[in-house]
Design a protein around this motif. Structure first.
Motif, PDB file in Angstrom:
ATOM      1  N   UNK A  18       0.850  -1.182   0.000  1.00 41.39           N
ATOM      2  CA  UNK A  18       0.000   0.000   0.000  1.00 41.39           C
ATOM      3  C   UNK A  18       0.886   1.232   0.000  1.00 41.39           C
ATOM      4  N   UNK A  19       0.653   2.150  -0.932  1.00 39.67           N
ATOM      5  CA  UNK A  19       1.411   3.398  -1.019  1.00 39.67           C
ATOM      6  C   UNK A  19       0.494   4.566  -0.694  1.00 39.67           C
ATOM      7  N   UNK A  20       1.043   5.607  -0.097  1.00 40.19           N
ATOM      8  CA  UNK A  20       0.245   6.786   0.252  1.00 40.19           C
ATOM      9  C   UNK A  20      -0.213   7.544  -0.989  1.00 40.19           C
ATOM     10  N   UNK A  21       0.565   7.525  -2.049  1.00 42.33           N
ATOM     11  CA  UNK A  21       0.187   8.154  -3.309  1.00 42.33           C
ATOM     12  C   UNK A  21       0.904   7.434  -4.448  1.00 42.33           C
ATOM     13  N   UNK A  22       0.461   7.671  -5.671  1.00 45.35           N
ATOM     14  CA  UNK A  22       1.082   7.006  -6.818  1.00 45.35           C
ATOM     15  C   UNK A  22       2.473   7.562  -7.105  1.00 45.35           C
ATOM     16  N   UNK A  23       2.828   8.707  -6.515  1.00 41.43           N
ATOM     17  CA  UNK A  23       4.151   9.286  -6.737  1.00 41.43           C
ATOM     18  C   UNK A  23       5.177   8.847  -5.694  1.00 41.43           C
TER      19      UNK A  23
END
Length: 73
Positions: A18-23
């Motif tokens: 899980x990432x906080x944002x795609x960047x």
């Protein structure tokens, strides 16, 4: 928050991160062996939404077996 699927080249484990944002640019680590020799898998969920018509699979638009929507629309 995007969830990405990965495959560990070292031990063969498939896992999700899980990432906080795609960047976000952190290197994932295999939860089984702890190695960072992993690659991102092509998600079948993301690939399934490109039919362009009604329905969800099968032929051209999912409502028939024709390879082109010209055959049923």
């Amino acid at each position: 928050m995007p969830i990405y699927e990965f495959h560990c080249d070292q031990c063969g484990t498939d896992f999700e991160e899980l990432y906080r944002s795609s960047s976000e640019r952190r290197k994932p680590v295999c939860p089984s062996c702890g190695k960072s020799n992993v690659h991102k898998k092509f998600s079948t969920f993301a690939a399934g939404g490109s039919s362009g018509g009604k329905g969800g699979g099968g032929g051209g638009c999912g409502s028939c077996t024709s390879s082109s929507c010209a055959g049923c629309h």
